[in-house]
Design an enzyme around this catalytic site. Structure first.
Site, PDB file in Angstrom:
ATOM      1  CD  GLU A  65       5.098 -17.573  23.299  1.00  0.00           C
ATOM      2  OE1 GLU A  65       6.101 -17.332  22.596  1.00  0.00           O
ATOM      3  OE2 GLU A  65       4.923 -18.638  23.908  1.00  0.00           O
TER       4      GLU A  65
ATOM      5  CG  ASN B 183       2.882 -18.786  20.760  1.00  0.00           C
ATOM      6  OD1 ASN B 183       1.935 -18.283  21.372  1.00  0.00           O
ATOM      7  ND2 ASN B 183       3.696 -19.673  21.311  1.00  0.00           N
TER       8      ASN B 183
ATOM      9  CD1 TRP C 196      12.820 -21.430  23.860  1.00  0.00           C
ATOM     10  CD2 TRP C 196      13.118 -22.994  25.436  1.00  0.00           C
ATOM     11  NE1 TRP C 196      11.653 -21.541  24.587  1.00  0.00           N
ATOM     12  CE2 TRP C 196      11.804 -22.484  25.540  1.00  0.00           C
ATOM     13  CE3 TRP C 196      13.518 -23.986  26.336  1.00  0.00           C
ATOM     14  CZ2 TRP C 196      10.903 -22.934  26.518  1.00  0.00           C
ATOM     15  CZ3 TRP C 196      12.618 -24.447  27.303  1.00  0.00           C
ATOM     16  CH2 TRP C 196      11.341 -23.911  27.376  1.00  0.00           C
TER      17      TRP C 196
ATOM     18  CG  ASN D 204       4.175 -22.884  23.956  1.00  0.00           C
ATOM     19  OD1 ASN D 204       3.508 -21.898  23.668  1.00  0.00           O
ATOM     20  ND2 ASN D 204       5.468 -22.979  23.656  1.00  0.00           N
TER      21      ASN D 204
END
Ligand code: NOJ
Length: 597
Positions: free
Chosen positions: A493, A418, A550, A273
């Protein structure tokens, strides 16, 4: 008197009942307005998406699972990094995250197992949830929004009167959205706590087996990422993580276990990813583990921002090639196993507009794509780095051997995109540039900024990098279609972020009109790209739930469902209802088309 409604045994305060009843009456009036809002914002034409299109939500192990040392899991790089003071904005960690590890199954499953009390009496909660259980397979709730919303009040009544012991937590929330797939990642350290030289953790295998089985049982296609920024800390300590070519063998060993164990049910494999974020944040700015950078790029103890990102990227690309090679030879088409799935990679894909109409700025916009997304896709598809990178970086860029090139040629079945936002890029080769993001040689001499003449490219959000620019979705997908012609794409995403403002009420979080507008506009732009011929096969909203963002910890919310971080209770936001209606419309149109044929 007013309060004597026969619920005294439920230990409800009078005020609470009156409040609920008045809320109910008021809601009848507001229901029609809400439906209007949802209709107006439905956006896109879902009928344009091909049949078998995957609609899903996305997640990742570190951001969702929690259970950080449960059942034999080893430490990973994010466990260690988040525990170091100062690395995460709110001082939090993913130790518990949204506890998906323990909660993915609760819901109907839990209810069905507990429908009767010890005395054989049916539980009142069961009746509260019965309509939901019974109607879901018929998709009636999606087809009749008014009924759905009134039904929501029936459920709310159950909550208010204390009858709802059942929690809708993981897979049930997905079922109730009407999605047909779920993107999640496997925690490498849960499967191999110490990498290749340690034991395989049977409890980790068991967890993912159960999760995959439960998804398949509910008709949800598992879309599985092997590594979503996380690696066992042991590999960081022993080899220096992705700076070492030894990680190729480690990744091969791990991926092989996953293909062998889960590949009978998993038909979509994502290897990495956003490796482009992983290496730039990990080795250029040092903001992600292993926190390596040069002093002019960030605050790190070790590192070389001008070299290491390229070394780490090279090792990731070679690890990718190794794993795709074994998947293709041993699993995908192998006569004995015949898993027949597909494999690809997911990149962070921001759209880049030229800062001006000048040729130099147009070239800068192209260069910005090359130094970020094509950096990974070109080698995997064409067997070489982008031309602009070779020209500017020279010997900084590692080389591929003949053997590497052979393995790399068209080594993927799909490209995962994404896509959230867009930026402007300005040339810094022929023009004078202020220093800033993108302006350095190793970033391709193209300064990137969200602003032009003091005006932002799109509405700003709770994250400085995320501006709302829906047309970027169509442009990005069209760009990928043209550059890598013929390769299927998935939007792996796309999502909108809110600030987790401690002064906001739960109602404010739940009424997430901005997220609805964002998704409607981006899906609209996506459907335009599909109508014009882009081969896009799925869309995953980031994210099913609010989660650990994160370095921002829990200060940002991306979920279609609100998570109360005190109780971990999940509550659908307006965007969840909107997505459900959007998908329902798609399913209905597709069903009618099939019937007509
Ligand atoms: C992309 C990453 O894959 C995901 O982990 C992250 O939470 C979202 N972007 C939002 O920043």
């Amino acid at each position: 008197m007013v309060c004597n409604l026969g619920f005294t045994a439920m230990n409800m305060s009078c005020l609470h009942k009156v409040f609920f009843l008045s809320q109910f009456l008021l809601s009848i009036v507001s229901v029609s307005c809400l439906i209007e809002t949802l209709k107006q914002n439905l956006g896109g034409d879902p009928s344009l998406f091909p049949s078998n299109f995957l609609f899903g939500t996305a997640s990742s192990s570190y951001q969702f699972e929690g259970a950080f040392l449960n059942d034999g899991k080893g430490l990973n790089n994010w466990d260690v990094f988040s525990h170091e003071p100062g690395n995460i904005r709110d001082g939090s960690t993913g130790d518990i995250a949204v506890d998906h590890y323990h909660r993915y199954l609760e819901g109907h499953q839990y209810l069905l197992n507990n429908a009767y009390t010890g005395l054989g009496q049916p539980r009142i909660e069961y009746f509260c949830h019965l309509p939901c259980t019974a109607l879901q397979p018929l998709n009636l709730l999606q087809i009749f929004p008014l009924f759905f919303i009134l039904f929501g009040y029936f459920k709310k009544a159950c909550d208010v009167f204390g009858w709802s012991s059942m929690r809708q937590e993981g897979i049930d929330l997905m079922v109730s959205l009407g999605v047909n797939s779920y993107r999640f990642s496997i925690s490498w350290a849960r499967i191999l706590p110490e990498g290749r030289f340690g034991e395989v953790n049977a409890a980790g295998i068991d967890y993912y087996n159960k999760l995959i089985d439960a998804l398949v049982l509910k008709g949800l296609e598992p879309f599985v990422t092997l590594t979503h920024f996380d690696i066992p800390q042991e590999l960081e300590d022993t080899f220096g993580g992705w700076l070492s070519p030894k990680l190729q063998e480690e990744f091969r060993y791990y991926a092989d276990i996953c293909f062998k164990t889960f590949g009978d049910r998993v038909k979509y494999w994502v290897t990495f990813n956003e490796p482009n974020i992983q290496v730039t944040a990990g080795y250029r700015s040092g903001s992600y583990p292993p926190s390596r950078c040069s002093s002019s790029y960030g605050n790190c103890t070790y590192g070389d921002s001008e070299k290491e990102p390229f070394v780490a990227a090279h090792n990731i690309i070679l690890s990718y090639a190794t794993v795709v090679d074994i998947y293709r030879r041993q699993y995908q088409g192998n006569l004995k196993e015949k898993q027949g799935g597909s494999i690809g990679i997911v990149l962070h894909a921001k759209w880049i507009e030229p800062f001006s109409n000048s040729t130099a700025d147009k070239l800068a916009a192209d260069r910005a794509q090359s130094f970020f997304m094509n950096w990974f896709l070109d080698p995997i598809i064409f067997g070489r780095y982008p031309e602009e990178m070779n020209t500017i970086l020279g010997s900084i860029l590692p080389e591929f051997s003949c053997n590497d090139r052979k393995k790399l040629n068209k080594a993927l079945d799909f490209i995962g995109i994404n896509h959230y936002t867009s930026l402007y890029a300005q040339d810094c080769i022929f023009s004078l540039c202020e220093p800033g993001k993108g302006a350095s040689r190793t970033e391709g001499f193209c300064r990137q900024t969200p602003e032009k003449d003091g005006v932002s490219i799109g509405e700003s959000t709770a994250l400085a990098w995320l501006h709302v620019y829906p047309q970027g979705m169509e442009k990005m997908v069209t760009y990928v279609k043209e550059r890598y012609s013929g390769i299927p794409m998935f939007i792996t995403e796309n999502g909108y972020v809110d600030e987790n403002d401690p002064n906001s009420t739960i109602e404010e979080f739940l009424y997430d009109v901005k997220r609805v507008e964002y998704m409607a506009a981006y899906l609209d732009a996506l459907s335009t790209a599909v109508r014009k011929g882009a081969d896009v096969r799925g869309y995953f909203a980031w994210s099913l739930l609010d989660n650990f963002e994160w370095t921002y910890g829990y200060t940002k919310r991306f979920g279609l469902h609100h998570v109360d971080y005190g109780t971990l209770k999940r509550t659908p936001k307006l965007s969840a209802t909107w997505y459900k209606l959007f998908i329902a419309r798609y399913s209905l149109v597709k069903t009618l088309i099939v019937k007509e044929q």
